[in-house]
Each structure stands twice: as structure tokens, then as C-alpha cells.
Write an enzyme that holds these catalytic residues in place. Structure first.
Site, mmCIF file in Angstrom:
data_model
loop_
_atom_site.group_PDB
_atom_site.id
_atom_site.type_symbol
_atom_site.label_atom_id
_atom_site.label_comp_id
_atom_site.label_asym_id
_atom_site.label_seq_id
_atom_site.Cartn_x
_atom_site.Cartn_y
_atom_site.Cartn_z
ATOM 1 N N ASP A 39 -11.098 2.459 4.074
ATOM 2 C CA ASP A 39 -11.493 1.051 3.976
ATOM 3 C C ASP A 39 -12.999 0.937 3.701
ATOM 4 O O ASP A 39 -13.470 -0.110 3.270
ATOM 5 C CB ASP A 39 -11.205 0.337 5.310
ATOM 6 C CG ASP A 39 -9.960 -0.524 5.260
ATOM 7 O OD1 ASP A 39 -9.540 -0.889 4.146
ATOM 8 O OD2 ASP A 39 -9.425 -0.846 6.334
ATOM 9 N N GLN A 53 -4.599 -1.901 9.733
ATOM 10 C CA GLN A 53 -4.493 -3.189 9.043
ATOM 11 C C GLN A 53 -5.073 -4.316 9.893
ATOM 12 O O GLN A 53 -4.762 -4.461 11.064
ATOM 13 C CB GLN A 53 -3.017 -3.471 8.701
ATOM 14 C CG GLN A 53 -2.788 -4.740 7.915
ATOM 15 C CD GLN A 53 -3.426 -4.710 6.529
ATOM 16 O OE1 GLN A 53 -3.349 -3.728 5.794
ATOM 17 N NE2 GLN A 53 -4.096 -5.796 6.172
ATOM 18 N N LYS A 72 0.840 -1.202 0.000
ATOM 19 C CA LYS A 72 0.000 0.000 0.000
ATOM 20 C C LYS A 72 0.881 1.261 0.000
ATOM 21 O O LYS A 72 0.613 2.224 -0.731
ATOM 22 C CB LYS A 72 -0.942 -0.016 1.210
ATOM 23 C CG LYS A 72 -2.044 -1.063 1.048
ATOM 24 C CD LYS A 72 -2.767 -1.404 2.340
ATOM 25 C CE LYS A 72 -3.743 -2.564 2.083
ATOM 26 N NZ LYS A 72 -4.409 -3.047 3.299
#
Ligand code: NDP
Length: 292
Positions: A118, A95, A51
Site C-alpha cells: 500500500d 483493507q 484485488k
């Protein structure tokens, strides 16, 4: 049979994103993503690294905050709150998975919905259900883009999603049922309590497998010309140097012989998830600065 090349489509998505990044740069805005990594899970570290690399390639700002697995819930919440206030950061991602003593929902609820790249905050989940979502969850949104760029119109088609997780199964089903472009499908969600699964999956014009079990979907479970989107990423031991290989939830060798389109693993859904995260970070930056 046509392979749906997620790497190539992700590249096109990034290319389409560049003018938006440039337009922000002209206003002195650099989209910024902060990723919080708790613990030392190697797969999570790899995802976070990818990422950050994706941000660099697009000349976006990225920050990785690494914390020991022993971090308290309160400390993690404090970190997220300070990122909410940080003007350089437009997207915040914690995460998954987090250690079991951390309540993931509490952390998600702490993220400012405007920075929730997200798309997991209940505000964004609700907006998605209403068909008004701006920050859509990355993997489901990536699946929609795979269909779109492959000129596959789900309108009126039977879609069967195997898996009902909050991050893949449920949101992709809800996107495909919308009255919208690349949607309008008749959607069935199956899961571990579904009976006669093969009867259900055989109805699918488009089958989306998000199960987490290597090569679970076999050729006898699909009809001819099915379109297969394989979300699964499973490590299976082998004799290679790494000691494992990645396989999907679909038995590619045999299912691909019956399919009209199929995504490979790796190189299918995976690259799209990261590309859509970049899209969300840019969208968040545009919205925060009143440009979208
Ligand atoms: P979860 O474990 O949260 O969900 C799995 C789902 O599969 C559950 O709904 C479960 O049913 C269902 N299931 C399990 N066994 C069966 C069975 N025998 N028959 C029918 N349904 C079954 O997984 P995720 O949704 O988080 O992820 C799914 C896969 O996708 C994983 O391999 C993951 O690594 C991968 N993934 C890949 C991403 C990418 O970017 N490529 C992103 C996210 C995930 P029940 O609810 O009843 O338990």
C-alpha cells in the site's frame, strides 16, 4: 475533450508487468499478495475480491484472510507478523477501513516495509518524499501513470489537488512536486479550510479531486482546457436494480465540456489503483529476492 480511459491504461500497465512476472517465474518465484479483510463492509469485500481476481489473471498468488469485526488489535497484529514471516507472501494489505477499536497506524507499523504494497508505512512515505520510493501508494502512483500514458507532462504546470488525505491528496501532491519524470509541477493543496476555493481551482492546469463528495467540482470552478483527474467514488441512490450508481467528485457532464482531458467514474482512477497494487507486489517480490 479526451477521456482518460483508466481501464485501458490499467490493461497496458498489466501487459508491461507480464515480462517481469515471467522472469520471476523462471526463477521459481510467484509474487504473492495477502489481503486481510476485517468485518463485513460490502464495498471493502468488493475491493478485496477485485484485488484477488487481478492476482489470478496475472498468475500471481493471492490469499484473503477474512476476520470478524470483533478481532482484537493483538490478534490482527499477530496475523500481520506471521505474514511478514511467510515466504509465499511478498505484499501485505490490510483493507481499510478497520473497526474503530483497531489503531490503523499500529497495524501499518507492524507490516514489514519491504512487504508494504500500500506504501503507507512511514519508511515508504519517507522514501517517497525523498524521491527514492520503491513502493509508492497505489492511487497516487496510478494517477501519475494515467498522466504518463496520456502523454501529459506536468512540468511547470499549475496542479491543484483538492483533498489532503494521507492516502491520496498529500502523496499525489508530493509525487507531482518531485524533480522527476511526470512531475516538476507547481502544486497547491486545498482542503475544507481553504478559502476562496473556486479562485484556487480556477488556476489549475491539472485539477485532482479527492474529496469524497459527489459532483462537488462544478464547471464554474475550472478554467477552459483543464485536465481533470477525478479520484472520488461516491454511491448515489437511483432507480436502477442495484439502487445506486457511482459518481465522482466532479460534475462530469458539465465539467467535461470545458476540459481538455478528464477521467470518468467509474473507469478512471479506480482500475489504476488495483493495477499499481499488482506492480508493487511484483516490485516487492523482486526486491525481496535481490533482483531489483
Ligand atoms: P478523505 O475523506 O480522507 O479526504 C477528503 C479530503 O477532502 C479532506 O482533505 C477534506 O478536507 C477535503 N474536503 C472535504 N470537503 C471539502 C470541501 N468542502 N472543500 C474542500 N475540501 C474538502 O478521503 P480520501 O482522500 O480517502 O478519498 C477521497 C475520495 O476518493 C473518496 O470518494 C474515496 O472513495 C475516493 N478514493 C478512490 C480511490 C480509487 O481507487 N479510485 C482510492 C482512494 C480513495 P479536510 O482535510 O479539511 O477534512
Amino acid at each position: 475533450m479526451q477521456i482518460i480511459d483508466g481501464k485501458d491504461i490499467a490493461k497496458q500497465v498489466r501487459k508491461d508487468l507480464k515480462p517481469r512476472i515471467k522472469a520471476l517465474a523462471e526463477k521459481g518465484i510467484v509474487p504473492g499478495l495477502a489481503t486481510v479483510l476485517v468485518g463485513d463492509d460490502p464495498a471493502s469485500a468488493t475491493y478485496v475480491g477485485s484485488k484477488a481476481k487481478a492476482c489470478q489473471r496475472l498468475k500471481m498468488y493471492s490469499e484473503v484472510i477474512r476476520k470478524d469485526a470483533s478481532i482484537s488489535q493483538a490478534e490482527l497484529v499477530d496475523i500481520v507478523e506471521s505474514l511478514n514471516q511467510n515466504d509465499k507472501i511478498h505484499g501485505i494489505l490490510v483493507q481499510s477501513p478497520v473497526p474503530s477499536h483497531i489503531d490503523e497506524l499500529t497495524v501499518t507499523l507492524t507490516i514489514d516495509p519491504e512487504k508494504d504494497v500500500d506504501g503507507f508505512h512511514p519508511y515508504n512515505v519517507g522514501m517517497m518524499l525523498l524521491g527514492r520510493g520503491a513502493l509508492l501508494p497505489c492511487t497516487p502512483h496510478g494517477i501519475i501513470k494515467l498522466l504518463e500514458y496520456s502523454n501529459i507532462d506536468p512540468t511547470g504546470k499549475e496542479v491543484v489537488v483538492v483533498g489532503r488525505s494521507n492516502i491520496v491528496g498529500k502523496p499525489v501532491a508530493s509525487l507531482l512536486v518531485q524533480k522527476a519524470k511526470v512531475a516538476n509541477a507547481t502544486v497547491t493543496i486545498a482542503h475544507s479550510r481553504s478559502q476562496n476555493l473556486t479562485e484556487v481551482t480556477k488556476r489549475a492546469d491539472i485539477l485532482i479531486a479527492a474529496i469524497g463528495k459527489p459532483e462537488f467540482v462544478t464547471a464554474d470552478m475550472v478554467k477552459d482546457d483543464v485536465i481533470v483527474i477525478d479520484v472520488g467514488v461516491n454511491r448515489v441512490d437511483d432507480d436502477s436494480e442495484k439502487g445506486y450508481k457511482l459518481v465522482g467528485d466532479v460534475a462530469f457532464e458539465t465539467v467535461s465540456k470545458k476540459a481538455s482531458f478528464i477521467t470518468p467514474v467509474p473507469g478512471g482512477v479506480g482500475p489504476m489503483t488495483i493495477a499499481m497494487l499488482m506492480v508493487n507486489t511484483v516490485t516487492a517480490a523482486e526486491k525481496i529476492h535481490g533482483l531489483a
